[in-house]
Design a protein around this motif. Structure first.
Motif, mmCIF file in Angstrom:
data_model
loop_
_atom_site.group_PDB
_atom_site.id
_atom_site.type_symbol
_atom_site.label_atom_id
_atom_site.label_comp_id
_atom_site.label_asym_id
_atom_site.label_seq_id
_atom_site.Cartn_x
_atom_site.Cartn_y
_atom_site.Cartn_z
ATOM 1 N N ALA A 1 0.866 -1.182 0.000
ATOM 2 C CA ALA A 1 0.000 0.000 0.000
ATOM 3 C C ALA A 1 0.897 1.225 0.000
ATOM 4 N N GLY A 2 0.783 2.042 -1.037
ATOM 5 C CA GLY A 2 1.657 3.203 -1.141
ATOM 6 C C GLY A 2 3.108 2.770 -1.142
ATOM 7 N N PRO A 3 3.958 3.406 -0.324
ATOM 8 C CA PRO A 3 5.371 3.023 -0.286
ATOM 9 C C PRO A 3 5.652 1.846 0.644
ATOM 10 N N CYS A 4 4.611 1.255 1.229
ATOM 11 C CA CYS A 4 4.785 0.240 2.269
ATOM 12 C C CYS A 4 4.488 -1.157 1.733
ATOM 13 N N PHE A 5 5.256 -2.114 2.230
ATOM 14 C CA PHE A 5 5.026 -3.529 1.954
ATOM 15 C C PHE A 5 4.444 -4.187 3.200
ATOM 16 N N GLU B 1 -3.777 -22.205 19.068
ATOM 17 C CA GLU B 1 -4.661 -21.649 18.053
ATOM 18 C C GLU B 1 -3.837 -20.983 16.952
ATOM 19 N N THR B 2 -4.495 -20.731 15.835
ATOM 20 C CA THR B 2 -3.837 -20.024 14.737
ATOM 21 C C THR B 2 -3.630 -18.563 15.119
ATOM 22 N N ARG B 3 -2.439 -18.067 14.826
ATOM 23 C CA ARG B 3 -2.098 -16.672 15.118
ATOM 24 C C ARG B 3 -2.046 -15.898 13.802
ATOM 25 N N LEU B 4 -2.734 -14.749 13.747
ATOM 26 C CA LEU B 4 -2.760 -13.903 12.555
ATOM 27 C C LEU B 4 -2.031 -12.604 12.855
ATOM 28 N N LEU B 5 -0.983 -12.323 12.089
ATOM 29 C CA LEU B 5 -0.240 -11.085 12.304
ATOM 30 C C LEU B 5 0.282 -10.558 10.981
ATOM 31 N N SER B 6 0.482 -9.255 10.933
ATOM 32 C CA SER B 6 1.015 -8.596 9.738
ATOM 33 C C SER B 6 2.302 -7.873 10.093
ATOM 34 N N LEU B 7 3.283 -7.997 9.216
ATOM 35 C CA LEU B 7 4.524 -7.244 9.318
ATOM 36 C C LEU B 7 4.513 -6.186 8.223
ATOM 37 N N TRP B 8 4.440 -4.918 8.640
ATOM 38 C CA TRP B 8 4.508 -3.806 7.699
ATOM 39 C C TRP B 8 5.922 -3.235 7.711
ATOM 40 N N PHE B 9 6.421 -2.827 6.538
ATOM 41 C CA PHE B 9 7.778 -2.300 6.473
ATOM 42 C C PHE B 9 7.929 -1.422 5.237
ATOM 43 N N ARG B 10 8.929 -0.567 5.309
ATOM 44 C CA ARG B 10 9.272 0.291 4.176
ATOM 45 C C ARG B 10 10.682 0.812 4.372
ATOM 46 N N GLU B 11 11.288 1.263 3.297
ATOM 47 C CA GLU B 11 12.586 1.909 3.417
ATOM 48 C C GLU B 11 12.391 3.291 4.038
ATOM 49 N N GLY B 12 13.466 3.826 4.615
ATOM 50 C CA GLY B 12 13.412 5.157 5.197
ATOM 51 C C GLY B 12 13.177 5.110 6.692
ATOM 52 N N ASP B 13 12.788 6.266 7.260
ATOM 53 C CA ASP B 13 12.632 6.359 8.713
ATOM 54 C C ASP B 13 11.257 6.872 9.122
ATOM 55 N N ASP B 14 10.288 6.810 8.203
ATOM 56 C CA ASP B 14 8.957 7.359 8.483
ATOM 57 C C ASP B 14 8.102 6.319 9.203
ATOM 58 N N LEU B 15 8.371 6.115 10.491
ATOM 59 C CA LEU B 15 7.584 5.160 11.262
ATOM 60 C C LEU B 15 6.139 5.624 11.439
ATOM 61 N N LEU C 1 4.254 4.732 8.365
ATOM 62 C CA LEU C 1 4.045 3.289 8.281
ATOM 63 C C LEU C 1 2.889 2.869 9.184
ATOM 64 N N GLU C 2 2.856 3.422 10.410
ATOM 65 C CA GLU C 2 1.780 3.079 11.338
ATOM 66 C C GLU C 2 0.424 3.509 10.792
ATOM 67 N N GLU C 3 0.378 4.651 10.159
ATOM 68 C CA GLU C 3 -0.878 5.132 9.585
ATOM 69 C C GLU C 3 -1.367 4.198 8.479
ATOM 70 N N THR C 4 -0.441 3.743 7.634
ATOM 71 C CA THR C 4 -0.820 2.807 6.571
ATOM 72 C C THR C 4 -1.311 1.490 7.154
ATOM 73 N N ALA C 5 -0.620 0.994 8.183
ATOM 74 C CA ALA C 5 -1.016 -0.272 8.795
ATOM 75 C C ALA C 5 -2.398 -0.166 9.430
ATOM 76 N N GLN C 6 -2.676 0.938 10.109
ATOM 77 C CA GLN C 6 -3.978 1.103 10.755
ATOM 78 C C GLN C 6 -5.109 1.166 9.734
ATOM 79 N N ALA C 7 -4.807 1.671 8.553
ATOM 80 C CA ALA C 7 -5.831 1.758 7.505
ATOM 81 C C ALA C 7 -6.035 0.426 6.784
#
Length: 717
Positions: A159-163, A233-247, A250-256
């Motif tokens: 999503a955007g610059p984030c993987f 139980e099954t665990r569901l988790l997402s790892l969001w990441f991107r180059e740079g230092d804009d944490l 990244l958090e805003e993209t993950a929340q959306a």
């Protein structure tokens, strides 16, 4: 389908000279590979592109085509991300995907932001990592694998610059250690909120989302490690990441974008590919054997239709594979009165496979031999498109060079699979490999083959045949595959050739199969042999001679539009279907074709049997012969290969109205023995002699002329 033509790779000074942009009209340049493409990706151009391997080449990748021109490149052996970039999916210049003879594998479609060419994706023993396969749902792809016995479903997205990599980790008693990033020389700050900020050569921010209870980051030995405890139980988790230092960004993209459960994408998605219809041509029934054309389509997907495999369902539908990674289902109306080729439907069933060069149907499922693996295809929602690409068998090292193909796929009567590995510019001595029916066991059966493009299996003795590509080193033809035998490339030959073909008949062989003994007329039960180079076919009659079987080959009288390479017999009609393509070393006129060689029931004027006897060679015909035409002056014999040597014929005798004896003195089956090999108790080795060509021009009893050449390989009598 995002493909570029030339991308600057790190540390390379000669890229512009080596990777010239291909013209816009290059075949395959606009091909849509679907949500993922499996292939070798080389992150470094090699010093020698003909080497069996080189640093920087990741040979078994799956490249996920994500939203926003984002690409995640997975190494399917290490279950790790080998790199990511934004831009075209791949750089396909000078590859097999966009040229008839590519010299390189694909490269990243843009400069990679991240590379990991060696480190594993999980901290576990290699035998604890098991790739199950991958699922496709519309434009999404889900990887399925096991780590220490626990199931992992992984969904990549962007999503955007984030993987993002979303994992559904199944229950289990084992603690798992995920290694999502290899960051040499980096300094990493780990936050209490499970964020990670890396500084160094690759500035990177990452954060976790979802079921993160009791998870913990560690950073040591340049690896960012996530410790995942046992769970019921099954665990569901997402790892969001991107180059740079804009944490914060990244958090805003993950929340959306809350985590999407990959398990909900396993049942199959909507159909993506529309059917394509062509009009075939049924030949006139004016001879015993005629050739029908099943026209190959142009298509809206940019798929380059170079056909490399063919198989038939019991209901008459065909499976056709292409060099660029497609699997198509081909169908047309069948009735009790015959079939109608005026409307042939082509359905794109599977996409993105790595150079499929063989296909089989077993118990209704399609098995495809690509360079990276044998893939078993499943249509979970029965909509006519594959949803699950199962990793049936992927053992063994593969090479990145353009020549390191894995060829064909055949099955024997016990259900074992066989394929061949190239021995040239490849990490293999040239092998035939046997795989158990469940895909779990493999055995190298025979070795020392240069480039064995074709196999065949079946017949009354349940033989497996192999046809090497000689490149002038020795003649074309085929041999019986026998355990432990060597086949003459870069060493001795310890199994004689079953039949040998001169260069004017074949210089680059394809596959073989046995024709239907009951439904293919007088040529039922012979071996059909394909020639990729001459776009011709040959049929072979076998004599069960001692000490070795002998083969007698006759060329079919009709040329084909493409370099015929694969063939099968349809269980529905018993006829012979052949598929071919155009590449290098072929005189093919078009890129791809499917033809049917059909027996019409008309009277045939063909040789149907041959045998070496002490007095010479007996030839049996499908029709009564005119006795007056069976005359010494109408027969000629020679040894034909690189040169020609006339062979004396003593006489010709009509034994009965269908059988001729060509008396040839001094036919010695022992001439194939290399007598030097056994002087010191060694294994018997064999010479490869030029075939004996017997040419004749005679008449049937009804006056029809029969003009033919039989190429005899005499290994006994």
């Amino acid at each position: 389908m995002r493909i570029s033509w030339a991308v600057l790779l790190p540390g390379l000074l000669l890229v512009a000279a080596v990777c010239r942009p291909a013209p816009a009209q290059s075949p395959g340049s606009e091909m849509d590979y679907g949500p993922a493409l499996c292939h070798t990706i080389t992150f470094r151009l090699p010093a020698d592109p003909n080497a069996p391997g080189w640093p920087g080449a990741v040979t078994r990748t799956m490249n996920a085509d994500l939203p926003g021109d984002a690409v995640l490149c997975y190494d399917m052996d290490r279950l790790a991300v080998a790199g990511w970039w934004r831009g075209p999916l791949i750089d396909a210049s000078r590859t097999h995907l966009t040229s008839y003879k590519g010299g390189l594998p694909p490269r990243p479609g843009a400069k990679p932001a991240y590379e990991n060419l060696e480190s594993p994706g999980w901290k576990a023993d290699s035998d604890a990592l098991q790739l199950i396969g991958y699922h496709q749902h519309d434009r999404q792809v889900v990887l399925e694998y096991h780590v220490d016995g626990r199931q992992v479903l992984e969904l990549p997205t962007a999503a955007g610059p984030c993987f993002c990599r979303t994992l559904a980790i199944g229950p289990g008693e084992q603690t798992l250690r995920w290694l999502p990033f290899h960051l040499p020389g980096a300094t990493v700050a780990l936050g209490d909120d499970l964020s990670a900020v890396a500084s160094g050569d690759l500035p990177l921010v990452a954060m976790l989302q979802g079921d993160t209870e009791k998870l913990a980051w560690k950073f040591a030995d340049d690896q960012l490690e996530l410790v995942i405890p046992p769970s019921q139980e099954t665990r569901l988790l997402s790892l969001w990441f991107r180059e740079g230092d804009d944490l914060p960004g990244l958090e805003e993209t993950a929340q959306a974008n809350p985590p999407q459960d990959p398990a909900k994408l396993l049942a199959g998605g909507p159909r993506r590919w529309t059917d394509v219809v062509t009009q075939g041509t049924r030949a006139k029934d004016d001879a015993a054997y005629v050739v029908d054309d099943l026209r190959v389509p142009e298509n809206p997907f940019g798929s380059w239709m170079r056909l490399t495999g063919i198989a038939a369902f019991p209901d008459g539908r065909l499976i056709a594979t292409t060099l660029s990674g497609d699997v198509w289902i081909v169908s047309w109306p069948h009735t009790t009165a015959g079939d109608d080729l005026s409307q042939i439907t082509w359905r794109r069933f599977a996409v993105g496979l790595y150079e499929p060069l063989g296909v089989q149907i077993v118990d209704g499922l399609i098995y495809v031999r690509g360079r990276d693996r044998i893939t078993r295809l499943h249509d979970r929602n029965q909509d006519g498109e594959a949803d699950f690409y199962e990793n049936f068998h992927s053992a063994g090292q593969i090479g990145p060079s353009y020549h390191a193909f894995l060829f064909d796929l055949v099955t024997d009567a016990e259900g074992n699979f066989y394929f061949a590995r190239s021995g040239r510019k490849a990490p293999s001595p040239g092998e035939v490999v046997k795989v158990s029916p469940d895909g779990k066991q493999r055995e190298i059966v025979a070795t020392q083959m240069r480039h064995a493009n074709g196999l065949g299996a079946g017949g009354p003795h349940n033989w497996v045949l192999v046809a090497d590509n000689p490149d002038g080193k020795f003649p074309s033809g085929a041999s019986i595959v026998r355990p432990g035998k060597r086949y003459g490339f870069n060493g001795p030959r310890t199994e004689p050739m079953l039949y040998i073909l001169p260069p004017k008949v074949d210089t680059s062989s394809g596959s073989q199969c046995w024709t239907d003994a009951k439904r293919w007329g007088p040529l039922g039960g012979v071996i059909a042999h394909t020639s990729f180079s001459t776009s011709q076919m040959t049929y072979v009659m076998v004599q069960d001679s001692k000490p070795h079987p002998s083969g007698f080959a006759v060329q079919f009288p009709f040329p084909f539009k493409s370099g015929v390479m694969r063939l099968c017999v349809s269980p529905l009609d018993g006829q012979l279907y052949v598929a071919g393509q155009r590449g290098w070393d072929t005189n093919a006129a078009i890129d791809g074709a499917i033809s049917r060689i059909r027996y019409t029931g008309k009277k045939a004027y063909v040789v149907t049997g041959a045998a070496a006897v002490k007095a010479g060679v007996e030839l049996k015909f499908s029709c009564p012969l005119d006795p007056e035409s069976v005359d010494y002056d109408n027969f000629y014999a020679e040894r034909i290969g690189a040169g020609v040597k006339e062979i004396e014929i003593d006489d010709v005798e009509l034994l009965d109205d269908h059988t001729v004896l060509v008396r040839i003195p001094d036919l010695d089956p022992a001439a194939i023995l290399d007598k030097r090999s056994t002087r010191n108790g060694g294994e018997q080795e064999y010479l490869v002699l030029d075939p004996l060509a017997i040419e004749f021009r005679i008449k049937a009893k009804d006056g029809v002329e029969i003009k033919e050449t039989v190429y005899a390989t005499i290994n006994g009598n």
